[in-house]
Design a protein around this motif. Structure first.
Motif, PDB file in Angstrom:
ATOM      1  N   PRO A  82      24.856 -16.374  11.651  1.00 50.10           N
ATOM      2  CA  PRO A  82      24.764 -15.455  12.793  1.00 50.10           C
ATOM      3  C   PRO A  82      25.959 -15.544  13.738  1.00 50.10           C
ATOM      4  N   ILE A  83      26.538 -16.740  13.881  1.00 56.90           N
ATOM      5  CA  ILE A  83      27.738 -16.861  14.718  1.00 56.90           C
ATOM      6  C   ILE A  83      28.871 -16.030  14.103  1.00 56.90           C
ATOM      7  N   TYR A  87      30.719 -12.664  15.565  1.00 56.27           N
ATOM      8  CA  TYR A  87      32.178 -12.588  15.628  1.00 56.27           C
ATOM      9  C   TYR A  87      32.679 -11.297  14.983  1.00 56.27           C
ATOM     10  N   LEU A  88      32.140 -10.969  13.804  1.00 56.72           N
ATOM     11  CA  LEU A  88      32.554  -9.733  13.132  1.00 56.72           C
ATOM     12  C   LEU A  88      32.141  -8.505  13.941  1.00 56.72           C
ATOM     13  N   MET A  89      30.940  -8.548  14.548  1.00 56.93           N
ATOM     14  CA  MET A  89      30.492  -7.435  15.386  1.00 56.93           C
ATOM     15  C   MET A  89      31.392  -7.290  16.609  1.00 56.93           C
ATOM     16  N   TYR A  90      31.853  -8.427  17.152  1.00 62.28           N
ATOM     17  CA  TYR A  90      32.769  -8.383  18.294  1.00 62.28           C
ATOM     18  C   TYR A  90      34.080  -7.710  17.902  1.00 62.28           C
ATOM     19  N   LEU A  91      34.599  -8.052  16.712  1.00 64.19           N
ATOM     20  CA  LEU A  91      35.837  -7.418  16.247  1.00 64.19           C
ATOM     21  C   LEU A  91      35.670  -5.908  16.161  1.00 64.19           C
ATOM     22  N   ALA A  92      34.544  -5.474  15.588  1.00 64.58           N
ATOM     23  CA  ALA A  92      34.298  -4.039  15.452  1.00 64.58           C
ATOM     24  C   ALA A  92      34.123  -3.384  16.820  1.00 64.58           C
ATOM     25  N   PHE A  93      33.346  -4.033  17.703  1.00 64.52           N
ATOM     26  CA  PHE A  93      33.112  -3.481  19.040  1.00 64.52           C
ATOM     27  C   PHE A  93      34.415  -3.359  19.816  1.00 64.52           C
ATOM     28  N   ASN A  94      35.240  -4.402  19.753  1.00 73.73           N
ATOM     29  CA  ASN A  94      36.507  -4.399  20.480  1.00 73.73           C
ATOM     30  C   ASN A  94      37.439  -3.306  19.966  1.00 73.73           C
ATOM     31  N   LYS A 203      24.599  -7.641   9.063  1.00 77.73           N
ATOM     32  CA  LYS A 203      23.923  -8.323   7.958  1.00 77.73           C
ATOM     33  C   LYS A 203      23.891  -9.835   8.176  1.00 77.73           C
ATOM     34  N   LEU A 204      24.993 -10.393   8.631  1.00 78.56           N
ATOM     35  CA  LEU A 204      25.036 -11.833   8.891  1.00 78.56           C
ATOM     36  C   LEU A 204      24.131 -12.215  10.059  1.00 78.56           C
ATOM     37  N   THR A 205      24.161 -11.423  11.114  1.00 78.44           N
ATOM     38  CA  THR A 205      23.353 -11.726  12.299  1.00 78.44           C
ATOM     39  C   THR A 205      21.865 -11.660  11.988  1.00 78.44           C
ATOM     40  N   ALA A 206      21.482 -10.798  11.053  1.00 78.97           N
ATOM     41  CA  ALA A 206      20.069 -10.671  10.657  1.00 78.97           C
ATOM     42  C   ALA A 206      19.537 -11.949  10.033  1.00 78.97           C
ATOM     43  N   SER A 207      20.432 -12.873   9.650  1.00 80.41           N
ATOM     44  CA  SER A 207      19.978 -14.127   9.037  1.00 80.41           C
ATOM     45  C   SER A 207      19.189 -14.991  10.019  1.00 80.41           C
ATOM     46  N   ILE A 208      19.294 -14.723  11.328  1.00 80.11           N
ATOM     47  CA  ILE A 208      18.464 -15.447  12.314  1.00 80.11           C
ATOM     48  C   ILE A 208      16.998 -15.175  12.025  1.00 80.11           C
TER      49      ILE A 208
END
Length: 272
Positions: A82-83, A87-94, A203-208
């Motif tokens: 999830p970390i 991080y990947l979501m932050y890259l996309a958001f930025n 997809k990675l964050t959903a692993s929480i």
């Protein structure tokens, strides 16, 4: 056949499709890496640029190699997923935040190394050249982590993760140069790449949820092979379909990238 199953997982076709997707996404991430490195050294004297770029490329190779060995640990430490997803979501958001600002009349976002804490803390001690090299290596680390997490988002199979990260290493020199040429012609591929990065982040964050509720229907669906195949097919389709429609109908429009950016990114690859 048992050897192939060991390397590619229980479904050989799915494993080969994942490798194909890893070639695409890791190559695009490497192009982005090269373009950023070129941007950060552009203010150096011409005779120092090649040297700084060479250090940057060597650092990218070394750090990706280190991450290659760390990748097998990443799949065992559940909370790193999830970390990495965030991080990947932050890259996309930025990225999309910068696009919105640019569309609204703001300045195009570029890498301003003078505002980086590492650059500011080292430039007075080591000088502009070595401070630039330091920040280049910091960016290499960020992209290397990105490289690993993007691979982990596709699969938990250790060999496939190794393959993905190794592709990222090779892509810095070989495959990425072809994508530089492609992105000169189809500049919208950069936006497509960040869409994919955002999807992988989700997809990675959903692993929480999957970790705490492994028996839930959603968890079983996300952990199943069908979910991996869906993400793989989506990744291929989102890259291929716009290129085909652009060639046939000029939609999305083919915009030519700024020459100096394209040349700088290609120079990074040529100096490696």
């Amino acid at each position: 056949m048992d050897f192939l199953h060991t390397l590619l997982g229980p479904d050989i076709k799915a494993g080969l499709l994942i490798i194909l997707n890893l070639i695409v996404i890791e190559s695009l991430l490497s192009v982005d890496n090269a373009a950023v490195l070129a941007t950060m050294v552009i203010d150096l004297p011409k005779e120092q640029r090649a040297k700084a770029l060479r250090y940057g490329i060597i650092g990218a190779y070394v750090l990706r190699g280190v991450c290659l060995f760390l990748a097998s640990w990443l799949v065992k430490i559940w909370w790193l997923k999830p970390i990495g997803g965030l991080y990947l979501m932050y890259l996309a958001f930025n990225y999309f935040k910068g696009k919105i600002a640019e569309a609204g009349g703001g300045e195009d976002e570029s890498v301003d190394k003078s505002q980086n804490w590492l650059y500011k803390s080292t430039v007075g001690v080591f000088g502009i050249f070595w401070a630039t090299v330091a920040i280049v290596e910091l960016m290499d680390l960020a992209f290397s982590i990105d490289n690993v997490f993007a691979a982990v988002a596709f699969t938990d199979h250790v060999f496939l993760i190794y393959t993905g990260v190794f592709i990222g290493i090779l892509a810095m020199r070989f495959v990425a140069q072809a994508f530089v040429k492609l992105m000169e012609k189809f500049t919208f591929l950069e936006t497509v790449a960040f869409v994919v990065i955002g999807v992988l982040g989700i997809k990675l964050t959903a692993s929480i949820y999957i970790h705490f509720y492994p028996d839930a229907a959603f968890s079983k669906m996300m952990e199943g092979e069908k979910a991996d195949i869906f993400v793989s097919v989506f990744t291929v389709a989102i890259f291929v379909i716009p290129v085909i429609t652009s060639l046939l109908f000029n939609y999305p429009k083919k915009n030519i990238i700024e020459p100096e950016v394209a040349e700088a990114a290609e120079d990074v690859l040529d100096k490696s």
